[in-house]
Design a protein around this motif. Structure first.
Motif, PDB file in Angstrom:
ATOM      1  N   ASP A 125       0.835  -1.212   0.000  1.00 43.62           N
ATOM      2  CA  ASP A 125       0.000   0.000   0.000  1.00 43.62           C
ATOM      3  C   ASP A 125       0.867   1.258   0.000  1.00 43.62           C
ATOM      4  N   SER A 126       1.950   1.230   0.753  1.00 38.97           N
ATOM      5  CA  SER A 126       2.849   2.382   0.820  1.00 38.97           C
ATOM      6  C   SER A 126       3.506   2.640  -0.535  1.00 38.97           C
ATOM      7  N   CYS A 127       3.950   1.586  -1.188  1.00 38.32           N
ATOM      8  CA  CYS A 127       4.550   1.738  -2.523  1.00 38.32           C
ATOM      9  C   CYS A 127       3.543   2.316  -3.508  1.00 38.32           C
ATOM     10  N   CYS A 128       2.329   1.788  -3.486  1.00 39.22           N
ATOM     11  CA  CYS A 128       1.299   2.277  -4.403  1.00 39.22           C
ATOM     12  C   CYS A 128       0.968   3.742  -4.116  1.00 39.22           C
ATOM     13  N   TYR A 129       0.812   4.085  -2.851  1.00 43.37           N
ATOM     14  CA  TYR A 129       0.515   5.470  -2.494  1.00 43.37           C
ATOM     15  C   TYR A 129       1.654   6.391  -2.944  1.00 43.37           C
ATOM     16  N   TYR A 131       1.621   6.707  -6.859  1.00 41.61           N
ATOM     17  CA  TYR A 131       0.455   7.233  -7.570  1.00 41.61           C
ATOM     18  C   TYR A 131      -0.277   8.398  -6.893  1.00 41.61           C
ATOM     19  N   ASN A 132      -0.107   8.550  -5.583  1.00 42.88           N
ATOM     20  CA  ASN A 132      -0.920   9.540  -4.890  1.00 42.88           C
ATOM     21  C   ASN A 132      -0.153  10.604  -4.115  1.00 42.88           C
ATOM     22  N   ALA A 133       1.055  10.298  -3.694  1.00 37.25           N
ATOM     23  CA  ALA A 133       1.803  11.251  -2.873  1.00 37.25           C
ATOM     24  C   ALA A 133       2.226  12.450  -3.709  1.00 37.25           C
ATOM     25  N   SER A 134       2.076  13.623  -3.129  1.00 35.86           N
ATOM     26  CA  SER A 134       2.491  14.832  -3.838  1.00 35.86           C
ATOM     27  C   SER A 134       3.941  15.197  -3.537  1.00 35.86           C
ATOM     28  N   SER A 135       4.538  14.515  -2.551  1.00 29.90           N
ATOM     29  CA  SER A 135       5.921  14.795  -2.197  1.00 29.90           C
ATOM     30  C   SER A 135       6.506  13.616  -1.424  1.00 29.90           C
ATOM     31  N   PHE A 136       7.816  13.610  -1.293  1.00 28.59           N
ATOM     32  CA  PHE A 136       8.490  12.601  -0.488  1.00 28.59           C
ATOM     33  C   PHE A 136       7.999  12.664   0.955  1.00 28.59           C
ATOM     34  N   GLU A 137       7.860  13.889   1.467  1.00 32.46           N
ATOM     35  CA  GLU A 137       7.403  14.072   2.840  1.00 32.46           C
ATOM     36  C   GLU A 137       5.998  13.495   3.027  1.00 32.46           C
ATOM     37  N   ALA A 184       4.656  11.067   1.285  1.00 38.17           N
ATOM     38  CA  ALA A 184       4.762   9.605   1.244  1.00 38.17           C
ATOM     39  C   ALA A 184       5.240   9.059   2.585  1.00 38.17           C
ATOM     40  N   MET A 185       6.230   9.712   3.179  1.00 36.36           N
ATOM     41  CA  MET A 185       6.748   9.267   4.478  1.00 36.36           C
ATOM     42  C   MET A 185       5.705   9.434   5.581  1.00 36.36           C
ATOM     43  N   GLN A 186       4.963  10.533   5.540  1.00 36.92           N
ATOM     44  CA  GLN A 186       3.907  10.764   6.535  1.00 36.92           C
ATOM     45  C   GLN A 186       2.839   9.678   6.432  1.00 36.92           C
ATOM     46  N   ASN A 187       2.450   9.339   5.205  1.00 35.33           N
ATOM     47  CA  ASN A 187       1.457   8.288   4.990  1.00 35.33           C
ATOM     48  C   ASN A 187       1.952   6.949   5.535  1.00 35.33           C
ATOM     49  N   GLU A 188       3.216   6.630   5.259  1.00 38.45           N
ATOM     50  CA  GLU A 188       3.771   5.369   5.746  1.00 38.45           C
ATOM     51  C   GLU A 188       3.799   5.344   7.270  1.00 38.45           C
ATOM     52  N   PHE A 189       4.173   6.445   7.893  1.00 35.23           N
ATOM     53  CA  PHE A 189       4.197   6.506   9.350  1.00 35.23           C
ATOM     54  C   PHE A 189       2.799   6.333   9.931  1.00 35.23           C
ATOM     55  N   GLU A 190       1.841   7.094   9.404  1.00 35.37           N
ATOM     56  CA  GLU A 190       0.471   7.052   9.941  1.00 35.37           C
ATOM     57  C   GLU A 190      -0.134   5.656   9.842  1.00 35.37           C
ATOM     58  N   HIS A 191       0.101   4.977   8.744  1.00 38.40           N
ATOM     59  CA  HIS A 191      -0.477   3.644   8.580  1.00 38.40           C
ATOM     60  C   HIS A 191       0.373   2.559   9.231  1.00 38.40           C
ATOM     61  N   GLU A 208      -4.503 -21.069   1.600  1.00 39.16           N
ATOM     62  CA  GLU A 208      -5.666 -20.769   2.426  1.00 39.16           C
ATOM     63  C   GLU A 208      -5.267 -20.238   3.801  1.00 39.16           C
ATOM     64  N   GLN A 209      -4.028 -20.481   4.213  1.00 37.42           N
ATOM     65  CA  GLN A 209      -3.563 -19.999   5.510  1.00 37.42           C
ATOM     66  C   GLN A 209      -3.221 -18.520   5.491  1.00 37.42           C
ATOM     67  N   ALA A 210      -3.126 -17.948   4.321  1.00 35.45           N
ATOM     68  CA  ALA A 210      -2.701 -16.551   4.193  1.00 35.45           C
ATOM     69  C   ALA A 210      -3.874 -15.594   4.298  1.00 35.45           C
ATOM     70  N   SER A 211      -3.561 -14.365   4.718  1.00 36.66           N
ATOM     71  CA  SER A 211      -4.552 -13.299   4.719  1.00 36.66           C
ATOM     72  C   SER A 211      -4.775 -12.851   3.297  1.00 36.66           C
ATOM     73  N   GLN A 212      -5.827 -12.104   3.067  1.00 32.53           N
ATOM     74  CA  GLN A 212      -6.061 -11.547   1.742  1.00 32.53           C
ATOM     75  C   GLN A 212      -5.003 -10.482   1.468  1.00 32.53           C
ATOM     76  N   ILE A 213      -4.421 -10.537   0.298  1.00 31.16           N
ATOM     77  CA  ILE A 213      -3.359  -9.612  -0.082  1.00 31.16           C
ATOM     78  C   ILE A 213      -3.952  -8.543  -0.968  1.00 31.16           C
ATOM     79  N   SER A 214      -3.639  -7.272  -0.663  1.00 26.71           N
ATOM     80  CA  SER A 214      -4.170  -6.162  -1.459  1.00 26.71           C
ATOM     81  C   SER A 214      -3.277  -5.889  -2.651  1.00 26.71           C
ATOM     82  N   VAL A 215      -3.825  -5.219  -3.645  1.00 28.02           N
ATOM     83  CA  VAL A 215      -3.053  -4.801  -4.813  1.00 28.02           C
ATOM     84  C   VAL A 215      -3.350  -3.336  -5.089  1.00 28.02           C
ATOM     85  N   CYS A 216      -2.455  -2.684  -5.828  1.00 30.27           N
ATOM     86  CA  CYS A 216      -2.618  -1.257  -6.143  1.00 30.27           C
ATOM     87  C   CYS A 216      -3.897  -1.020  -6.914  1.00 30.27           C
TER      88      CYS A 216
END
Length: 115
Positions: free
Chosen positions: A52-56, A59-65, A67-74, A107-115
């Motif tokens: 999710d962090s890579c995708c954000y 595709y969505n982050a307006s700056s490096f800062e 992107a880092m803030q999003n990664e920290f918050e999540h 089947e033992q794995a959680s659902q994996i998200s994609v971009c």
């Protein structure tokens, strides 16, 4: 390639660093399944957060800062949910030098998200 649209075969893609392996014809699904099995041994909350962090960031982050803030918050929730358990497993020797137990099935794995 972007400008010319020239096709690139598997060997050239590997040489260019666009691919990390080449498998014989008809073996791609088998190799992809093997890679997926290797990924399933890692903590899935962390894996999904990284994806999710890579995708954000891409595709969505307006700056490096941003992107880092999003990664920290999540990341805070995931760290509190998995880090104590992970540290205990590491203390027992699991995960050292890339050594993890393989799951029995997908089947033992959680659902994996994609971009």
């Amino acid at each position: 390639m972007i400008l010319t649209g020239r096709p690139v075969d598997a060997r050239e893609a590997l040489a260019m660093g666009l691919a990390n392996r080449v498998v014989p014809k008809g073996k791609a699904l088998e190799e992809a399944t093997a890679i997926a099995s290797q990924l399933l041994v890692f903590p899935q909350l962390y894996m999904n957060l990284d994806l999710d962090s890579c995708c954000y960031s891409a595709y969505n982050a307006s700056s490096f800062e941003g992107a880092m803030q999003n990664e920290f918050e999540h990341g805070v929730d995931v760290i509190s949910a998995e880090s104590v358990k992970g540290a205990a497993l590491f203390k027992e020797g699991k995960g050292r030098h890339g050594s993890f137990e393989q799951p029995q099935s997908f089947e033992q794995a959680s659902q994996i998200s994609v971009c």
